[in-house]
Design an enzyme around this catalytic site. Sequence first.
Site, PDB file in Angstrom:
ATOM      1  N   HIS A   1      26.260  33.650  16.142  1.00 48.65           N
ATOM      2  CA  HIS A   1      27.108  32.765  15.338  1.00 48.65           C
ATOM      3  C   HIS A   1      26.473  31.399  15.132  1.00 48.65           C
ATOM      4  CE1 HIS A   1      30.239  35.779  15.430  1.00 48.65           C
ATOM      5  NE2 HIS A   1      29.960  35.938  16.716  1.00 48.65           N
TER       6      HIS A   1
ATOM      7  N   ASN B   1      30.168  -3.282  43.158  1.00 50.24           N
ATOM      8  CA  ASN B   1      30.106  -2.068  42.340  1.00 50.24           C
ATOM      9  C   ASN B   1      31.287  -2.116  41.388  1.00 50.24           C
ATOM     10  OD1 ASN B   1      28.025  -1.218  43.923  1.00 50.24           O
ATOM     11  ND2 ASN B   1      29.182   0.372  45.007  1.00 50.24           N
ATOM     12  N   GLY B   2      31.089  -1.695  40.163  1.00 54.54           N
ATOM     13  CA  GLY B   2      32.197  -1.699  39.206  1.00 54.54           C
ATOM     14  C   GLY B   2      31.908  -2.634  38.055  1.00 54.54           C
TER      15      GLY B   2
ATOM     16  N   TRP C   1      22.552  -0.100  39.748  1.00 54.63           N
ATOM     17  CA  TRP C   1      22.333   0.779  38.592  1.00 54.63           C
ATOM     18  C   TRP C   1      22.821  -0.033  37.405  1.00 54.63           C
ATOM     19  CZ3 TRP C   1      25.012   4.005  35.003  1.00 54.63           C
ATOM     20  CH2 TRP C   1      24.311   5.133  34.577  1.00 54.63           C
TER      21      TRP C   1
ATOM     22  N   LYS D   1      21.197  22.475  35.180  1.00 58.38           N
ATOM     23  CA  LYS D   1      20.164  22.196  36.198  1.00 58.38           C
ATOM     24  C   LYS D   1      18.833  21.898  35.520  1.00 58.38           C
ATOM     25  CE  LYS D   1      22.080  21.486  38.882  1.00 58.38           C
ATOM     26  NZ  LYS D   1      23.504  21.549  39.104  1.00 58.38           N
TER      27      LYS D   1
ATOM     28  N   LYS E   1      24.379  10.183  41.657  1.00 61.61           N
ATOM     29  CA  LYS E   1      24.980  11.290  42.411  1.00 61.61           C
ATOM     30  C   LYS E   1      26.488  11.345  42.206  1.00 61.61           C
ATOM     31  CE  LYS E   1      25.161  14.755  45.225  1.00 61.61           C
ATOM     32  NZ  LYS E   1      24.854  16.056  44.588  1.00 61.61           N
TER      33      LYS E   1
ATOM     34  N   GLU F   1      25.691  26.433  34.150  1.00 61.46           N
ATOM     35  CA  GLU F   1      25.185  25.701  35.309  1.00 61.46           C
ATOM     36  C   GLU F   1      23.647  25.749  35.342  1.00 61.46           C
ATOM     37  OE1 GLU F   1      26.329  23.590  37.224  1.00 61.46           O
ATOM     38  OE2 GLU F   1      25.055  23.582  38.993  1.00 61.46           O
TER      39      GLU F   1
ATOM     40  N   CYS G   1      25.695   2.441  41.848  1.00 64.45           N
ATOM     41  CA  CYS G   1      25.370   1.370  42.798  1.00 64.45           C
ATOM     42  C   CYS G   1      25.832   1.704  44.212  1.00 64.45           C
ATOM     43  CB  CYS G   1      26.051   0.089  42.370  1.00 64.45           C
ATOM     44  SG  CYS G   1      25.784  -0.348  40.665  1.00 64.45           S
TER      45      CYS G   1
ATOM     46  N   GLU H   1      18.872  18.465  33.823  1.00 63.34           N
ATOM     47  CA  GLU H   1      18.889  17.357  34.776  1.00 63.34           C
ATOM     48  C   GLU H   1      17.548  17.170  35.468  1.00 63.34           C
ATOM     49  OE1 GLU H   1      22.198  18.834  37.352  1.00 63.34           O
ATOM     50  OE2 GLU H   1      22.897  16.774  37.151  1.00 63.34           O
TER      51      GLU H   1
ATOM     52  N   ARG I   1      21.879   8.301  45.243  1.00 63.45           N
ATOM     53  CA  ARG I   1      22.936   8.051  44.278  1.00 63.45           C
ATOM     54  C   ARG I   1      22.383   7.583  42.933  1.00 63.45           C
ATOM     55  NH1 ARG I   1      27.774   7.558  46.678  1.00 63.45           N
ATOM     56  NH2 ARG I   1      28.514   6.424  44.882  1.00 63.45           N
TER      57      ARG I   1
END
Length: 611
Positions: A508, A100-101, A74, A489, A606, A485, A2, A492, A27
Amino acid sequence: MCGIVGYIGQKEANGILIDGLKRMEYRGYDSAGIAVLDKGNIFSLKRVGKVAELARAQINFSYRGSIGIGHTRWATHGNVSECNAHPHLSTGGNFAIVHNGIVENYAQIKAFLIEKNYTFHSDTDTEVLVNLIDYHYQKAPCSYFAEIVRKTLLHIKGTYGIAVMSEIFANEIVIARKSSPLLIGLGEGENIIASDAAAVARYTKRVVYLNDGEVASVRSDNFLITTLHENTVDVVCHELDWEIHDMDLEGYPHYMLKEIFEQPSVIENAMRGRFTTDGCSTKFGGISLTPQELRAVDHLLFCACGSAYHACLEGKYLIEKYARIPVDVEHASEFRYRNAPFQRNTLVFVVSQSGETIDTLAALHEAKRRGYTVLGITNVVGSTIARATDAGIYQHAGLEMGVASTKAFASQITILSMLALLLARIRDMDTVVGVQYVQALKSLPVIIGEVLKLSNSIQLIAKKYHNYKRFLFLGRQAMYPVALEGALKLKEIAYVHAEAFPTAEMKHGPIALVSEGTVCLFIATQNELLDKTMNNIQEIKARGGKIIAIVNNNCIAREVCDEVLTIPEVHSGINPIVSIIPLQFFAYYVGILRGCDVDRPRNLAKSVTVE
Ligand code: M6R
């Protein structure tokens, strides 16, 4: 997550609020809204979906004012809907809030307020907060707005960053924070509040960050910050180091692509002023430890999340290789709840692009609670983590707008490589080797510029493989974090299942996944163990898997691979930085070809400021 914005000044608030919300779109959010005070009354406007939708509706919104608050939500409590979107108004409409929270004890408070005849129109915990503010005002009317908010917050369990406006207190906005960032952007005759500096950077570079447990009364020409218990606080003003162009696309179709291409200058900024004049080591003004104190460190512990965690893993390989100091890397979310034994002379680093990630912040507090010195590597000047650490290193990478970290990751591993050199030179690395390392680092911007030229070739490879459903990223040693990484990517950005393994781990278990529909990306740019990597490539080939190999001028048999990307052969201290670039491009192009919103991938935020 948010976003909060608020304006108080002489200008019309509506446009500034919408602009602030747009700046925080990166975000992640699912609905947006604003509330303004027009001729003594609060009016709100909310929309599900993009801020552009809200901006369109705002054209026909006849209420204007020079005080207002706005929010991108959000969803946490309650589904995505207009009535759950913020701002929320108190019963009777005297107060409006953005939050927010998470209010953890909202159910009890809601039951209490319903008994007192308060009505609720949403499923959110936030509506409970604003009604409790009204309750405290009605119970004991007082002329200090901040006092009422303070009284209310003493009953709240959970986390919050809030901005509250009122019809009764028409000349101020009250803001407060507990574990959720908030700042005041200082203007001339106006102040802008926000949860993210991106929302204010267009108007001012001077910002004051609130600390946990602080409440501020913000007016157009002044502000007063106190603690929840009414103690005064020392105010520190920070100067943002972002440029306006960081926020614009400058001709690129997406921020992600722009930020990939920015990496030569980002890396240059990470290195600027950080080489010693003798040309064989590095220095960091932000690290307050003397060489003697650094020399006494027996062990390093890094805590971070996501890409920053991968950067730390890279740091481990480089620091252990060059400085010979044992390094542990922990997911911050795990470390914060783990009673991990530490060596005595451990130095702790937390790494966070945003400087606001809640798990990383909690790991920081846990390490400090145990009495360890904690240093930070962050990109956002004055961010919560930057302020809470004992000292640290700023990345100076500029605002990263793409949700997927690219340039910030490259800048983090550059700084960690420089740290490896610094620690090595304090110990056993000789001058000549130090000089070679410095020269390699200095050559990075040019070399990265060369690798960026592969963009079109990688796009062609992405065209061939973007419909494949399974991708495995494989690398040995320092290329393993690069593989991790690269896989992150792709997940995402393109919503494709991708996993990363140290190359030899394939046998394995993961090799069971390999079939004709599997693409294996080998990051084979290090010179050690190439014959073994070649064996692994053959094993994949024999099972029908497709092979994309990232190589340099080494002896990997190109004819065995389906695709080969050749990047320059470089010093091993900078090899990971060079090797990640093709994987960033690959994720970007696969994401585009699959029709994904690469700058704002689904379900992602974000900076993750709730647990
Ligand atoms: O701001 P931080 O570096 O603390 O963020 C950590 C992660 O949330 C972040 O790296 C995340 O994994 C990104 N989406 C990676 O692209």
